[in-house]
Write a protein that holds these residues in place. Structure first.
Motif, PDB file in Angstrom:
ATOM      1  N   LEU A 166       0.732  -0.908   0.091  1.00  0.00           N
ATOM      2  CA  LEU A 166      -0.009   0.078   0.014  1.00  0.00           C
ATOM      3  C   LEU A 166       1.085   1.328  -0.135  1.00  0.00           C
ATOM      4  N   CYS A 167       0.794   2.361  -1.140  1.00  0.00           N
ATOM      5  CA  CYS A 167       1.554   3.596  -0.806  1.00  0.00           C
ATOM      6  C   CYS A 167       0.481   4.570  -0.627  1.00  0.00           C
ATOM      7  N   ILE A 168       0.396   5.491   0.455  1.00  0.00           N
ATOM      8  CA  ILE A 168      -0.117   6.470   0.908  1.00  0.00           C
ATOM      9  C   ILE A 168      -0.005   7.834   0.634  1.00  0.00           C
ATOM     10  N   HIS A 169      -0.143   8.749  -0.053  1.00  0.00           N
ATOM     11  CA  HIS A 169       0.655   9.708  -0.432  1.00  0.00           C
ATOM     12  C   HIS A 169      -0.545  11.009   0.992  1.00  0.00           C
TER      13      HIS A 169
ATOM     14  N   ILE B 145       5.128   5.078   1.575  1.00  0.00           N
ATOM     15  CA  ILE B 145       5.214   6.458   2.436  1.00  0.00           C
ATOM     16  C   ILE B 145       6.600   7.303   1.888  1.00  0.00           C
ATOM     17  N   ALA B 146       6.227   8.489   1.104  1.00  0.00           N
ATOM     18  CA  ALA B 146       7.151  10.029   1.075  1.00  0.00           C
ATOM     19  C   ALA B 146       7.960  10.135   2.577  1.00  0.00           C
TER      20      ALA B 146
ATOM     21  N   TYR C  19      10.376   6.686   1.128  1.00  0.00           N
ATOM     22  CA  TYR C  19      10.421   6.616  -0.263  1.00  0.00           C
ATOM     23  C   TYR C  19      10.877   7.458  -1.030  1.00  0.00           C
ATOM     24  N   PHE C  20      11.785   7.842  -1.603  1.00  0.00           N
ATOM     25  CA  PHE C  20      11.519   9.163  -2.188  1.00  0.00           C
ATOM     26  C   PHE C  20      10.454  10.401  -2.134  1.00  0.00           C
TER      27      PHE C  20
ATOM     28  N   SER D  58      -0.556  10.541  -6.836  1.00  0.00           N
ATOM     29  CA  SER D  58       0.574  10.434  -6.438  1.00  0.00           C
ATOM     30  C   SER D  58       1.415   9.581  -5.662  1.00  0.00           C
ATOM     31  N   ALA D  59      -0.095   8.903  -5.085  1.00  0.00           N
ATOM     32  CA  ALA D  59       0.163   7.701  -4.413  1.00  0.00           C
ATOM     33  C   ALA D  59       0.592   6.316  -5.191  1.00  0.00           C
TER      34      ALA D  59
END
Length: 860
Positions: free
Chosen positions: A128-131, A174-175, A199-200, A235-236
């Motif tokens: 899962l990627c969260i923005h 996550i950023a 992450y970047f 973005s995510a």
């Protein structure tokens, strides 16, 4: 000054690129780890730590694992929170000039595992990627093992946490700049052990993210995916795609589309509802057995099992979609031949989704190809079974189901049924598929026949009866003669090797044949490998077709699972409407009735928007209040996923959400008491429920003092019935609340029937109209086995406490004045009037007389 060896320089250069990973460095048949990685891996994997000369003064710490068993070791490292970088040999060591070229071929993290030996076949493995957007939270998640890829947005932290608990991701991306924000959100949840990967920041920038997505899907715009308005979601999704490209080192051809989720299609279930209704795991043991998923899972494929879990956690909100599923389930349930034939045919279909991922990764082998072929073999039968079906959904599956016969013919003609696991050792291509391979196979076989003839001829010519021709990888072919027969060895034999008990020889004739045989075998292996790569390329070009087929098979599998469960348990098709009426006749708890051997007592439930908007349920513990309420919630949910329900009839109105507040537990890790947890859950319900919601509330206010709890429960009932108007099942031990039926239209009192036999009680588990003024708590304590002395003393205290019981009967609604009695009876008279002389024991009578005398003395 000591200098590193070339191989160790190569290792350290790669390690510098992946400092946060355990680097597995391929050396021959082993993956080796060095320095700190070796020390860590040796400890975690419980393997020997040795050393290797690396050019420095001290030997480098080293440990290693066999390449053929590496999956199990990777799994243990992943489970312990480590990332693993796989370094492979990029060229054949035999053809290499100097040091073998090596490179990172993949980075394995908890959310990017694709190996069957590590994965649970019935569970998705999500990353899962969260923005953190300016206005909304963007989320994107992917199961790399199946190719699913989704994007969505949430308005608030509650929505984000709901999705996180639904997905139960193995890894969260996550950023860097928002890592602390994620920690703040999750510090009071169950995600403390989830692998969080910063992450970047640049990867989350809208333009960069959009470019990554368009580049992967080879499109100019994301309009076709329906997500253009989801700025934070894009973005995510883009950051997640960039991360997958960085770590997986391949084109990810099996990720073929980006699906957009919205809350208009699916019902939102918060974590408490999923937990309290035991949808996928039980409250007590946390296992699958005893959950709704366990009951409904009659699926025959791994794909169907994963889809079933998703359906349970995402009930539909569209009448049309629900009725489509119900129609398909009904047709399969009623058709004996259709149902049994589908069950048999689907059972021979392997996990197509995860086979596809291995095609994309280039890791598919001949065994996978055979599994794919056997799966495709069942498709024409499945398609034929659906040909005459009448339901629209089954018709859609039939029309869209590609039987993939061209792929079947390819695999059937090409892949040897006895193929080994690897693809480098030959024997994977069937005779007749390639003329050159057939010629080499023939040469190899003829050569071996010639060797047998040569051995027989040499025995006859030399007179050495135990002479034999052998082979090994080091020496090649040889003639072996025991030492007792050395005097008979002819001069034309050339000594090749001396052993303890024998001598090995070679002849010019044998040497020539060795070159022919070995040359044919090596060339054959090379040609078979090249032929297999072409087959794999053809499969790669057909990934979209196979994926579409897998999706339809998964759906069909779930539908037949629903049908089998309905048939075996005598479930009925619910009538789905949007009229606001919930009418369940003789409903049963689906899981409880399947586990308990004795007959389950069914109950009705009726709720509407006006006269029966809330059922206020009183009665003792263990009598079945919670079971009754949960069964109503489960029946409503089952109807919304397109499943038949346990009842004689069910008229189910659409609901937008199901909320539950059941049970008592604290959260010590976050410093929240049982009562605080209860109030947080109640606040969530009262702040988010709508008139179309279904509320299941059990024992509101019991975590504090009686007066505080009663006050909160009373106020909550008033708020729900006057402000929310949500359909509500409200169970309570505060018997004073039964008066609310006389004060508010829409509240109806119900209780659980109990049969009293002296001081003993029998639970009848039947819900009847009317309230009760007893909880039978002492009787339940007696059933639990409390000492008789405690039970007797408790009855004495109960009588005393009831003297001071504050009755709220007739308490008016807010802003009204209650009329006061003009004449009040003395307390001692009230007390005597409540006594049941027939059941009064001698000791209780003495205690009663003592208390009355004391009261009169005090008053005087």
């Amino acid at each position: 000054m000591a200098e590193l060896t070339p191989m160790m320089k190569q290792y350290l250069d790669l390690k510098q690129e992946y400092p946060d990973c355990i680097l597995m460095f391929r050396l021959g048949d082993f993956y080796e780890m060095f320095f700190e990685d070796a020390e860590t891996a040796a400890r975690v994997l419980e393997i020997a730590l040795t050393g290797r000369n690396c050019g420095l003064e001290k030997r480098a710490p080293m440990c290693g694992v066999p390449h053929h068993a590496v999956d199990g070791y990777i799994s243990r490292l992943i489970e312990n929170g480590y990332k693993v970088a796989i370094c492979d040999q990029l060229e054949d060591p035999r053809a290499a000039q100097g040091i073998v070229k090596r490179g990172i071929t993949r980075v394995v993290t908890p959310g990017t595992v694709i190996e069957n030996s590590i994965l649970n076949e019935s569970e998705n493995n999500y990353i899962l990627c969260i923005h953190f957007g300016e206005e909304k939270y963007g989320a994107s998640y992917c199961d790399v093992s199946t190719g699913e890829f989704f994007v969505e947005e949430m308005d608030d932290e509650t929505g984000l946490l709901n999705e996180m608990t639904r997905l139960n991701p193995m890894e969260i991306l996550i950023a860097d700049s928002h890592a602390k924000d994620l920690l703040r959100i999750t510090e009071k949840t169950r995600f403390k052990n989830t692998f969080v990967n910063p992450y970047f920041d640049w990867a989350f920038e809208k333009r960069t993210a959009e470019k990554a997505l368009c580049g992967h899907f080879k499109v100019n715009s994301l309009k076709g995916f329906g997500c253009m308005e989801l700025s934070s979601g894009i973005s995510a999704a883009g950051a997640l795609m960039q991360y997958l490209v960085d770590t997986q080192k391949n084109a990810l051809l099996h990720i073929t589309t980006l699906r957009t989720l919205n809350d208009k299609s699916y019902m939102t279930l918060d974590p408490n509802t999923r937990r309290n209704l035991e949808l996928t795991q039980t409250l007590m043991e946390g296992g699958k057995r005893g959950s709704l998923l366990w009951l409904l899972d009659k699926t025959r494929t791994a794909m169907g099992a994963r889809l079933l879990k998703k359906m349970i956690l995402q009930p539909l909100k569209s009448l049309e979609a629900i009725n489509e599923r119900l129609g398909a389930v009904e047709e399969i349930k009623e058709g004996l031949y259709l149902r049994e034939s589908l069950t048999d045919s689907l059972g021979s279909i392997y996990d197509l989704e995860r086979i596809i991922s291995r095609i994309s990764y280039g890791s598919i082998d001949a065994k996978d190809c055979l599994s794919l072929k056997r799966s495709i073999k069942a498709l024409p039968t499945v398609r034929e079974l659906l040909k005459e079906t009448a339901s629209p959904l089954l018709g859609q599956v039939y029309q869209g189901l590609d039987d993939l016969q061209d792929i079947f013919i390819l695999l059937d003609n090409a892949i040897n049924e006895d193929a080994p696991v690897g693809i480098m050792d030959g024997n994977i291509i069937k005779p007749g598929y390639d003329e050159e391979i057939d010629r080499l196979i023939s040469a190899s076989k003829n050569g071996k026949l010639w060797l047998a003839e040569l051995e027989a001829r040499e025995k006859e010519e030399t007179g050495i009866k135990n002479l034999k021709i052998g082979y090994n990888k080091v020496s090649g072919y040889y003639i072996e003669v025991t030492k007792s027969n050395l005097s008979q060895v002819p001069y034309r034999y050339l000594r090749k090797q001396t052993l303890a008990n024998c001598e090995r020889y070679i002849t010019e004739e044998l040497k020539e044949m060795e070159d022919t045989i070995l040359g044919a075998e090596e060339k054959r292996k090379t040609l078979e490998y090249e032929a297999f790569l072409k087959i794999r390329s053809i499969l790669g070009n057909n990934i979209v077709r196979i994926q579409a087929c897998a999706a339809r098979i998964a759906l069909l599998d779930v539908l037949q699972s629903f049908a089998c469960v309905a048939y075996e348990n005598a479930y009925v098709r619910p009538e789905m409407t949007d009229d606001g009426i919930l009418d369940i006749r003789n409903g049963r708890h689906p899981v409880v009735e399947s586990i308990r051997r004795q007959e389950f007592v069914p109950n009705d439930a009726f709720l509407d928007n006006d006269k029966s908007n809330m059922l206020l349920i009183t009665g003792p513990n263990m009598a079945g209040k919670s079971t009754y309420m949960r069964q109503a919630g489960l029946i409503v949910l089952m109807a919304h996923i397109g499943c038949f329900v346990p009842a004689t009839s069910a008229h189910i109105c659409l609901v937008d959400r199901i909320f539950t507040r059941v049970g008592a537990s604290d959260d010590l890790a976050s410093g929240q008491s049982t009562f605080m947890v209860e109030m947080n859950e109640l606040a969530n319900i009262l702040n988010n429920a709508t008139p179309k919601s279904l509320l299941i509330l059990d024992e509101i206010g019991r975590g504090t003092s009686t007066t505080d709890g009663l006050s909160i429960a009373w106020a909550s009932v008033e708020y729900i019935i006057t402000n929310l108007r949500a359909k509500t099942l409200f169970a309570t031990h505060y018997h004073e609340l039964v008066e609310l039926e006389n004060m508010f239209a829409g509240i109806r009192n119900y209780s659980v029937a109990v049969k009293e036999m002296g001081h003993d009680i029998i639970f009848l588990h039947k819900i009847i109209k009317g309230g009760t003024d007893r909880s039978f708590g002492i009787d339940v304590a007696k059933l639990a086995g409390l000492p008789e002395q405690v039970i007797s003393r408790a009855r004495v205290f109960l009588d005393r406490f009831q003297e001071y019981e504050v009755s709220l009967g007739g308490l008016p609604a807010e802003k009204e004045n209650s009329p006061q009695s003009k004449a009040e009876l003395p307390e001692c008279v009230k007390k005597i009037s409540k006594v049941n002389i027939d059941t009064l024991t001698p000791i209780e009578a003495l205690n009663l007389v003592y208390s009355l005398k004391k009261e009169l003395t005090d008053e005087s």
